[in-house]
Design a protein around this motif. Structure first.
Motif, PDB file in Angstrom:
ATOM      1  N   LEU A  61       0.817  -1.256  -0.038  1.00 33.80           N
ATOM      2  CA  LEU A  61       0.113  -0.089  -0.071  1.00 33.80           C
ATOM      3  C   LEU A  61       0.806   1.403   0.055  1.00 33.80           C
ATOM      4  CD1 LEU A  61      -2.884  -1.033   2.411  1.00 33.80           C
ATOM      5  CD2 LEU A  61      -3.006  -0.637   0.002  1.00 33.80           C
ATOM      6  N   GLY A  62       2.022   1.112   0.326  1.00 34.81           N
ATOM      7  CA  GLY A  62       3.085   2.123   0.539  1.00 34.81           C
ATOM      8  C   GLY A  62       4.056   2.209  -0.560  1.00 34.81           C
ATOM      9  N   ALA A  63       4.258   1.145  -1.309  1.00 39.68           N
ATOM     10  CA  ALA A  63       5.099   0.902  -2.459  1.00 39.68           C
ATOM     11  C   ALA A  63       4.772   1.684  -3.619  1.00 39.68           C
ATOM     12  CB  ALA A  63       5.681  -0.382  -2.587  1.00 39.68           C
ATOM     13  N   TYR A  68       6.928  -1.749  -5.882  1.00 43.46           N
ATOM     14  CA  TYR A  68       5.514  -2.206  -6.081  1.00 43.46           C
ATOM     15  C   TYR A  68       5.597  -3.325  -7.179  1.00 43.46           C
ATOM     16  CZ  TYR A  68       0.554  -2.945  -6.197  1.00 43.46           C
ATOM     17  OH  TYR A  68      -0.527  -3.384  -6.170  1.00 43.46           O
ATOM     18  N   LYS A  69       6.192  -3.048  -8.123  1.00 46.77           N
ATOM     19  CA  LYS A  69       5.991  -4.318  -9.397  1.00 46.77           C
ATOM     20  C   LYS A  69       6.452  -5.463  -8.860  1.00 46.77           C
ATOM     21  CE  LYS A  69       6.221  -1.109 -13.018  1.00 46.77           C
ATOM     22  NZ  LYS A  69       7.092  -0.351 -14.330  1.00 46.77           N
ATOM     23  N   GLN A  70       7.547  -5.569  -8.103  1.00 47.40           N
ATOM     24  CA  GLN A  70       8.169  -6.725  -7.488  1.00 47.40           C
ATOM     25  C   GLN A  70       7.311  -7.401  -6.641  1.00 47.40           C
ATOM     26  OE1 GLN A  70      12.239  -5.866  -6.274  1.00 47.40           O
ATOM     27  NE2 GLN A  70      12.846  -5.164  -8.131  1.00 47.40           N
ATOM     28  N   ALA A 322      14.945   1.370  -3.024  1.00 43.79           N
ATOM     29  CA  ALA A 322      13.440   1.240  -2.388  1.00 43.79           C
ATOM     30  C   ALA A 322      12.608   2.502  -2.805  1.00 43.79           C
ATOM     31  CB  ALA A 322      13.642   0.984  -1.134  1.00 43.79           C
ATOM     32  N   SER A 323      11.426   2.382  -3.015  1.00 38.35           N
ATOM     33  CA  SER A 323      10.578   3.508  -3.426  1.00 38.35           C
ATOM     34  C   SER A 323       9.274   3.150  -2.551  1.00 38.35           C
ATOM     35  CB  SER A 323      10.350   3.510  -4.795  1.00 38.35           C
ATOM     36  OG  SER A 323       9.488   4.350  -5.164  1.00 38.35           O
ATOM     37  N   PHE A 324       8.996   4.348  -1.671  1.00 33.18           N
ATOM     38  CA  PHE A 324       7.917   4.326  -0.762  1.00 33.18           C
ATOM     39  C   PHE A 324       7.386   5.635  -0.691  1.00 33.18           C
ATOM     40  CE2 PHE A 324      10.124   0.506   0.868  1.00 33.18           C
ATOM     41  CZ  PHE A 324       9.214  -0.548   1.032  1.00 33.18           C
ATOM     42  N   GLU A 325       7.012   6.296  -2.091  1.00 33.34           N
ATOM     43  CA  GLU A 325       6.614   7.571  -2.249  1.00 33.34           C
ATOM     44  C   GLU A 325       5.220   7.806  -1.562  1.00 33.34           C
ATOM     45  OE1 GLU A 325       7.038   8.424  -6.088  1.00 33.34           O
ATOM     46  OE2 GLU A 325       9.240   8.377  -6.119  1.00 33.34           O
ATOM     47  N   LYS A 326       4.366   6.795  -1.347  1.00 37.10           N
ATOM     48  CA  LYS A 326       3.366   6.935  -0.682  1.00 37.10           C
ATOM     49  C   LYS A 326       3.163   7.257   0.771  1.00 37.10           C
ATOM     50  CE  LYS A 326       0.794   4.328  -4.158  1.00 37.10           C
ATOM     51  NZ  LYS A 326      -0.343   3.203  -4.292  1.00 37.10           N
ATOM     52  N   VAL A 327       4.221   6.723   1.409  1.00 40.18           N
ATOM     53  CA  VAL A 327       4.386   6.598   2.796  1.00 40.18           C
ATOM     54  C   VAL A 327       4.892   8.040   3.490  1.00 40.18           C
ATOM     55  CG1 VAL A 327       5.530   5.779   4.758  1.00 40.18           C
ATOM     56  CG2 VAL A 327       4.807   4.388   3.020  1.00 40.18           C
TER      57      VAL A 327
END
Length: 399
Positions: A61-63, A68-70, A322-327
């Motif tokens: 949900l945060g990735a 997220y694709k992985q 790592a990409s957690f742009e929603k967090v």
């Protein structure tokens, strides 16, 4: 039969400068996850694929981007966020709704934040409302106090009976912890009689004696099949008073390794196994089976980083990827996914457990399922074939 508690912990650190039904999703990766996890241990394990899947939904949900694709590929998640949320809600509502008499099942999600770590309001709202998580803020600079408060809160809010789900080390360098704690307790529909339990030898895959076990025994009409595509015998022990939850025992044929059974799961699914059991019942009706299964208890505490790597999940563990742009606006990554689980399998079913003695006269003529060598087991919610708990029994002990 008691399945105790499992805790899954996802720790976030600050960086230093397929077209399938949603109910198929937890099932499809469960066997793969058990396989890769046992490679990181002594092969004698219990894990909760459903608990881990639940946790990774929270992570997803945060990735964003490749992170997220992985996750999407490994856990067979939809690309659309709304579809992800609705499918998650629908499945968890089905799995975690035990109206079965004799079964209790709870799953709790928690998000613990460092007091100086700021997450976006939209993400906080989403994990609270859509992921049904409790969000709490602690001072991670005092990790001992944070762990004590978190564990106390988990216990207070009904997150299972497992003690010390989180440790001070979990808080020491983290900024955020996402935790899932799942607890299952089931009473056999056909309990074992303790007076029939005897000490018997247990063998390895080469049929060399490696120890002894307390072997439970009964004769009862229960679902049983010889699944030739797996090269294994399958026995189903139901829980409670309906057909919603059960435990599958998968015993390889003689001279067949567990690794070979795993390979065979590439061409036959647990749903296929379940269908085979149902077809055999329709074809031949239930017949008495002579059953011998060890009484056992297993505890597992393992980092899932490498098993997840083996399933194609890499980027979330690396600061530069790592990409957690929603967090949050901060650069964060996953330090570790820690899994703790216990399973306790006993004769327990009801106070009166003398049902098996009626069938003792049929011992010579009945088919026999004797789990006296390494075997797989799965606790499943049958309507969705969701694996709640699963693992391998291979190290005999007197329990």
């Amino acid at each position: 039969m008691h399945l105790l508690n499992i805790g899954v912990i996802f720790a976030i650190f600050t960086k230093c400068s397929c077209e399938v039904d949603f109910s198929d999703r937890p099932r499809n990766f469960s066997i793969e996850l058990i396989h890769f996890t046992q490679l990181e241990t002594d092969g004698h394990i219990v894990i909760s694929p459903f608990g881990i899947w639940t946790l990774m939904i929270g992570v997803a949900l945060g990735a964003t981007g490749e992170s997220y694709k992985q996750l999407s590929r490994a856990f067979i998640l939809p690309r659309n966020e709304n579809e992800l949320i609705e499918g998650y809600k629908k499945l968890t509502e089905t799995v975690l709704n035990p109206k079965t008499k004799g079964v209790t099942l709870t799953s709790k999600n928690y998000v613990f934040l460092d007091d100086d770590f700021v997450i976006y309001p939209q993400f906080k709202q989403m994990v609270q409302e859509e992921f049904d998580a409790t969000v709490k803020v602690f001072d991670f600079d005092n990790p001992n106090a944070a762990a004590k408060k978190a564990n106390s809160y988990i216990k207070k809010t009904g997150g299972g009976r497992m003690t010390n789900v989180l440790t001070s080390e979990d808080f020491a360098e983290s900024r955020m912890l996402i935790t899932n704690v799942i607890s299952f307790k089931g009473l056999w529909n056909s309990p074992f009689n303790k007076s029939e339990t005897t000490v018997q030898p247990f063998y390895n895959e080469d049929m060399e004696k490696i120890g002894e076990v307390n072997m439970m025994y009964q004769v009862a009409p229960l679902p049983f099949s010889n699944v030739r595509d797996l090269k294994a015998f399958v026995l189903e022990l139901p829980y409670g008073d309906d057909d919603k939850y059960s435990m599958l025992f998968i015993l390889p044929h003689r001279n067949v390794k567990l690794a070979d059974v795993y390979q065979n799961f590439a061409k036959i699914s647990l749903k296929d196994v379940q269908q085979k059991l149902e077809d055999d019942i329709k074809r031949m009706d239930l017949e008495d089976i002579q059953i011998e299964i060890p009484r056992f208890k297993i505890s597992t505490n393992v980092a899932l980083n490498k098993p997840l790597n083996n399933m194609g999940v890499f980027d979330i563990f690396y600061p530069e990827l790592a990409s957690f742009e929603k967090v949050t606006s901060e650069d964060i990554f996953v330090s570790a996914v820690i899994h703790k689980a216990d399973i306790d399998v006993t004769e327990s079913g009801t106070v009166a457990s003398a049902l098996t003695t009626v069938h003792l006269a049929d011992r010579i003529s009945t088919p026999k399922f004797t789990a006296n060598r390494p075997f797989l087991y799965f606790v499943i919610e049958k309507t969705t074939t969701t694996v709640i708990f699963g693992g391998i029994y291979s190290k005999p002990t007197i329990y």
